[in-house]
Design a protein around this motif. Structure first.
Motif, mmCIF file in Angstrom:
data_model
loop_
_atom_site.group_PDB
_atom_site.id
_atom_site.type_symbol
_atom_site.label_atom_id
_atom_site.label_comp_id
_atom_site.label_asym_id
_atom_site.label_seq_id
_atom_site.Cartn_x
_atom_site.Cartn_y
_atom_site.Cartn_z
ATOM 1 N N VAL A 6 0.800 -1.024 0.008
ATOM 2 C CA VAL A 6 0.049 -0.134 -0.102
ATOM 3 C C VAL A 6 0.990 1.325 0.182
ATOM 4 C CG1 VAL A 6 -0.197 0.422 2.490
ATOM 5 C CG2 VAL A 6 -2.221 0.892 1.182
ATOM 6 N N ARG A 7 1.972 1.074 0.347
ATOM 7 C CA ARG A 7 2.905 2.427 0.481
ATOM 8 C C ARG A 7 3.031 3.085 -0.893
ATOM 9 N NH1 ARG A 7 7.728 -0.819 3.252
ATOM 10 N NH2 ARG A 7 7.026 -2.358 1.757
ATOM 11 N N PRO A 8 3.128 2.522 -1.981
ATOM 12 C CA PRO A 8 3.294 3.248 -3.097
ATOM 13 C C PRO A 8 1.937 4.137 -3.556
ATOM 14 C CG PRO A 8 3.935 1.142 -3.749
ATOM 15 C CD PRO A 8 3.431 1.005 -2.237
ATOM 16 N N LEU A 9 1.019 3.934 -2.785
ATOM 17 C CA LEU A 9 -0.348 4.512 -3.086
ATOM 18 C C LEU A 9 -0.370 5.794 -1.973
ATOM 19 C CD1 LEU A 9 -2.713 1.812 -3.109
ATOM 20 C CD2 LEU A 9 -1.645 2.726 -4.972
ATOM 21 N N LEU A 10 0.705 6.052 -1.282
ATOM 22 C CA LEU A 10 1.040 7.044 -0.306
ATOM 23 C C LEU A 10 2.206 8.138 -0.872
ATOM 24 C CD1 LEU A 10 0.466 5.329 2.927
ATOM 25 C CD2 LEU A 10 -1.391 6.582 1.591
ATOM 26 N N PRO A 11 2.148 8.622 -2.105
ATOM 27 C CA PRO A 11 3.196 9.418 -2.666
ATOM 28 C C PRO A 11 3.499 10.428 -1.537
ATOM 29 C CG PRO A 11 1.416 9.612 -4.079
ATOM 30 C CD PRO A 11 0.733 8.811 -2.999
ATOM 31 N N GLY A 12 5.025 10.307 -1.193
ATOM 32 C CA GLY A 12 5.933 11.391 -0.656
ATOM 33 C C GLY A 12 5.791 11.223 0.953
ATOM 34 N N VAL A 13 5.066 9.901 1.173
ATOM 35 C CA VAL A 13 5.147 9.418 2.798
ATOM 36 C C VAL A 13 6.311 8.596 2.998
ATOM 37 C CG1 VAL A 13 3.878 8.272 4.597
ATOM 38 C CG2 VAL A 13 2.638 9.805 2.836
ATOM 39 N N THR A 14 7.180 8.771 3.688
ATOM 40 C CA THR A 14 8.250 8.085 4.066
ATOM 41 C C THR A 14 8.383 7.590 5.524
ATOM 42 O OG1 THR A 14 9.734 10.029 4.552
ATOM 43 C CG2 THR A 14 9.692 9.257 2.342
ATOM 44 N N ASP A 15 9.210 6.788 5.727
ATOM 45 C CA ASP A 15 9.197 6.083 7.129
ATOM 46 C C ASP A 15 7.835 5.771 7.751
ATOM 47 O OD1 ASP A 15 11.935 6.613 7.565
ATOM 48 O OD2 ASP A 15 11.560 8.869 8.078
ATOM 49 N N ALA A 16 7.022 4.857 6.884
ATOM 50 C CA ALA A 16 5.730 4.480 7.321
ATOM 51 C C ALA A 16 5.664 3.087 7.133
ATOM 52 C CB ALA A 16 4.686 5.469 6.219
ATOM 53 N N ASP A 17 6.657 2.253 7.471
ATOM 54 C CA ASP A 17 6.339 0.901 7.426
ATOM 55 C C ASP A 17 5.383 0.412 8.217
ATOM 56 O OD1 ASP A 17 8.342 0.964 5.261
ATOM 57 O OD2 ASP A 17 9.937 0.180 6.214
ATOM 58 N N GLY A 18 4.605 -0.525 7.915
ATOM 59 C CA GLY A 18 3.515 -0.997 8.991
ATOM 60 C C GLY A 18 4.223 -2.445 9.671
ATOM 61 N N PRO A 19 3.336 -2.729 10.526
ATOM 62 C CA PRO A 19 3.889 -3.880 11.526
ATOM 63 C C PRO A 19 4.172 -5.269 10.708
ATOM 64 C CG PRO A 19 1.649 -3.582 11.899
ATOM 65 C CD PRO A 19 2.093 -2.597 10.915
ATOM 66 N N VAL A 20 3.387 -5.547 9.324
ATOM 67 C CA VAL A 20 3.565 -6.415 8.710
ATOM 68 C C VAL A 20 4.009 -6.035 7.372
ATOM 69 C CG1 VAL A 20 2.100 -7.978 9.933
ATOM 70 C CG2 VAL A 20 1.159 -6.711 8.115
ATOM 71 N N PRO A 21 4.810 -6.875 6.556
ATOM 72 C CA PRO A 21 5.074 -6.320 5.124
ATOM 73 C C PRO A 21 4.100 -6.041 4.355
ATOM 74 C CG PRO A 21 6.205 -8.414 5.595
ATOM 75 C CD PRO A 21 5.282 -8.260 6.882
ATOM 76 N N ASP A 22 4.432 -4.727 3.471
ATOM 77 C CA ASP A 22 3.413 -4.079 2.507
ATOM 78 C C ASP A 22 2.132 -3.215 3.308
ATOM 79 O OD1 ASP A 22 4.924 -5.412 0.465
ATOM 80 O OD2 ASP A 22 3.550 -6.974 0.511
ATOM 81 N N THR A 23 2.392 -3.122 4.440
ATOM 82 C CA THR A 23 1.478 -2.347 5.202
ATOM 83 C C THR A 23 2.091 -1.072 5.317
ATOM 84 O OG1 THR A 23 1.785 -3.192 7.442
ATOM 85 C CG2 THR A 23 0.185 -4.386 6.153
ATOM 86 N N ALA A 24 1.250 0.205 5.838
ATOM 87 C CA ALA A 24 1.592 1.126 6.290
ATOM 88 C C ALA A 24 1.114 1.818 7.500
ATOM 89 C CB ALA A 24 1.503 2.240 5.186
ATOM 90 N N GLN A 25 1.922 2.391 8.208
ATOM 91 C CA GLN A 25 1.735 2.886 9.709
ATOM 92 C C GLN A 25 2.101 4.473 9.648
ATOM 93 O OE1 GLN A 25 0.019 1.579 12.527
ATOM 94 N NE2 GLN A 25 -0.285 3.769 12.577
ATOM 95 N N LEU A 26 1.093 5.373 9.666
ATOM 96 C CA LEU A 26 1.564 6.928 9.670
ATOM 97 C C LEU A 26 1.277 7.230 11.431
ATOM 98 C CD1 LEU A 26 -1.295 8.162 7.357
ATOM 99 C CD2 LEU A 26 0.973 7.683 6.931
ATOM 100 N N TRP A 27 2.178 8.146 11.773
ATOM 101 C CA TRP A 27 2.520 8.641 13.034
ATOM 102 C C TRP A 27 2.389 10.137 13.361
ATOM 103 C CZ3 TRP A 27 2.712 4.583 16.285
ATOM 104 C CH2 TRP A 27 3.360 3.397 15.870
ATOM 105 N N PRO A 28 1.732 10.590 14.393
ATOM 106 C CA PRO A 28 1.638 11.964 14.577
ATOM 107 C C PRO A 28 2.979 12.648 14.747
ATOM 108 C CG PRO A 28 0.940 10.798 16.539
ATOM 109 C CD PRO A 28 0.859 9.912 15.596
#
Length: 468
Positions: free
Chosen positions: A426-448
């Motif tokens: 899912v991370r390529p669908l979030l252009p410009g977002v970095t340092d957002a690796d999720g807890p399992v491969p291919d997921t994303a986690q955003l942080w405040p």
């Protein structure tokens, strides 16, 4: 925020802004009210001007947010357990602590006005007690108090000692700190907890085809092309917002809708489903995106009052451009034919521990017992979504929580039990977002603390083993 009390007359009237803040605390405590929802009505009823309204808002929200820290300090200043202090008096004391320790209010003004408030709202006996306790609190600043009641563990200290310290320092229940420590990347826990205590700025979204970003006053958001961080003022006074062509929506929430819309699908792309649509922010953005492609969104919401909010977010109509309808139904048993949807969003009910900065009471309202029932519901909702989507279609699973039991564990469990379902990055669908690796491969986690958004989790699942 410096604001001395109005000069009292002979009868020493209670300061209206402080009284309004106390009423918000009472409603949150006794009626399970939400701070951001009751503040406008309390402020309006009190007839506060803009300056007083801002003071009351900071006083109420800040007091609730920092309650855990203040309770630890009050416990050190009172000669009996806090559980034996009348709750109405404890509310007053917490308000006094926030003024003394976290606002630019002179100590004499904070103490005298809070004592007047105790006298008027609780009783004469309470006033003397409040006066004595707050004079004790005023002996030290916040940093000194934290050092006294939550001493920093040595570098060789245990994990429990470290988390105990952070719990008091950042005013989070200990069980929440434990869960966030397991979820937070690297050594980010201190920064994450600190970010939870910084009220977020208001973010607006221009709904495509209905409003232009240039209509919205503020600074463009870094990731969403439709978002603007409001410079200040009441968002309801922005014409596009007042007319329903734009709305208030955290950038992380915008990115969830944008990721689902950006995922490639093979074949027709006509029916989108938002399975847990209330209160309607993501549904409104999805409907606008769907309308631009000739698709339509069906919004499903279990609770009638929240379904009404979805209708309102969609322009006050249950159907229209980009909208197939708003249905009041249980998302685990939706009135949609299996295999009929091209895209499905599961923005699942969760603990909300990723949005503590905007919901100050949530950290005190949840309990560890909530987690199991929520996880079971999340798994059922995701399984339901996967029955709705056709082969080649996609499901986006999202939570406003970084807790692994609600994020990666739900996805991993689903992948083990579901047939012909694959996970896609899912991370390529979030252009410009970095340092957002999720807890399992291919997921994303955003942080405040990293992205300036709520802690949204995203996972993209595809029915049929991928695109044909």
């Amino acid at each position: 925020m410096s604001r001395p009390p109005r000069r009292p007359g002979p009868s020493r009237p209670v300061d209206a802004a402080r009284a309004a803040a106390l009423e918000v605390l009472r409603l949150v405590r006794t009626e399970d009210a939400y701070t951001n929802l009751v503040l406008p009505s309390v402020v309006a009823k009190a007839g506060l001007d803009t300056r007083d309204a801002a003071f009351a808002t900071e006083l109420a929200s800040g007091t609730i947010r920092r309650q855990g820290t203040y309770d630890a300090i009050l416990a050190a200043c009172i000669d009996r357990p806090l559980r034996r202090v009348e709750l109405a008096i404890l509310d007053v004391l917490r308000l006094g602590c926030h003024q003394l320790l976290s606002m630019r209010v002179p100590a004499h003004a904070a103490i005298s006005s809070t004592v007047d408030l105790a006298r008027a709202k609780v009783g004469q006996g309470a006033a003397g007690f409040v006066n004595a306790v707050l004079r004790n609190v005023a002996r030290q600043d916040l940093d000194a108090w934290i050092a006294a009641v939550a001493p920093q563990p040595a570098s060789t200290g245990s994990r429990d000692a470290r988390l105990d310290h952070l719990s008091v320092k950042h005013s989070h229940p200990r069980w929440v700190v434990d869960l966030l420590d397991l979820a937070a990347p690297d050594d980010d826990l201190d920064a994450l907890l600190a970010a939870d205590n910084v009220p977020p700025k208001v973010t607006l979204v221009a709904r495509p085809g209905r409003a232009e970003v240039s209509e919205l006053p503020g600074t463009p958001t870094p990731y969403s092309p439709y978002g603007v961080v409001l410079d200040g003022g009441d968002p309801a006074r922005v014409p596009a917002v007042a007319e329903g062509r734009a709305g208030v929506q955290d950038e992380g929430s915008q990115l969830v809708a944008l990721a689902l819309a950006a995922a490639p699908v093979a074949g027709p792309d006509e029916l989108w489903v938002d399975l847990c649509a209330g209160p309607g922010g993501k549904a409104a953005l999805l409907a606008a995106l769907a309308a631009e492609r000739g698709a339509r969104l069906l919004a499903v919401e279990q609770h009638q009052h929240r379904a009404g909010l979805v209708c309102r977010a969609l322009g006050g109509r249950p159907a229209g451009p980009g909208v197939a309808g708003v249905v009041t139904a249980d998302g685990t048993r939706p009135p949609v034919a299996p295999g009929s949807a091209d895209r499905v969003l599961v923005d699942a009910p969760c603990t909300g521990l990723g949005a503590l900065r905007r919901r100050p009471e949530a950290r005190w309202r949840r309990s560890p017992d909530d987690l199991l029932s929520l996880v079971l519901l999340q798994r059922r909702l995701l399984a339901s979504a996967l029955t709705l989507v056709r082969p080649g279609g996609v499901v986006l699973y999202a939570t406003c929580s970084p807790v692994r039991a609600e994020t990666g564990d739900v996805v991993a469990s689903t992948l083990r039990s579901a047939d012909s379902v694959t996970i896609e990055d899912v991370r390529p669908l979030l252009p410009g977002v970095t340092d957002a690796d999720g807890p399992v491969p291919d997921t994303a986690q955003l942080w405040p603390h990293r992205h300036g958004t709520d802690a949204m989790f995203l996972a993209l699942l595809r029915r049929g083993g991928g695109m044909s």
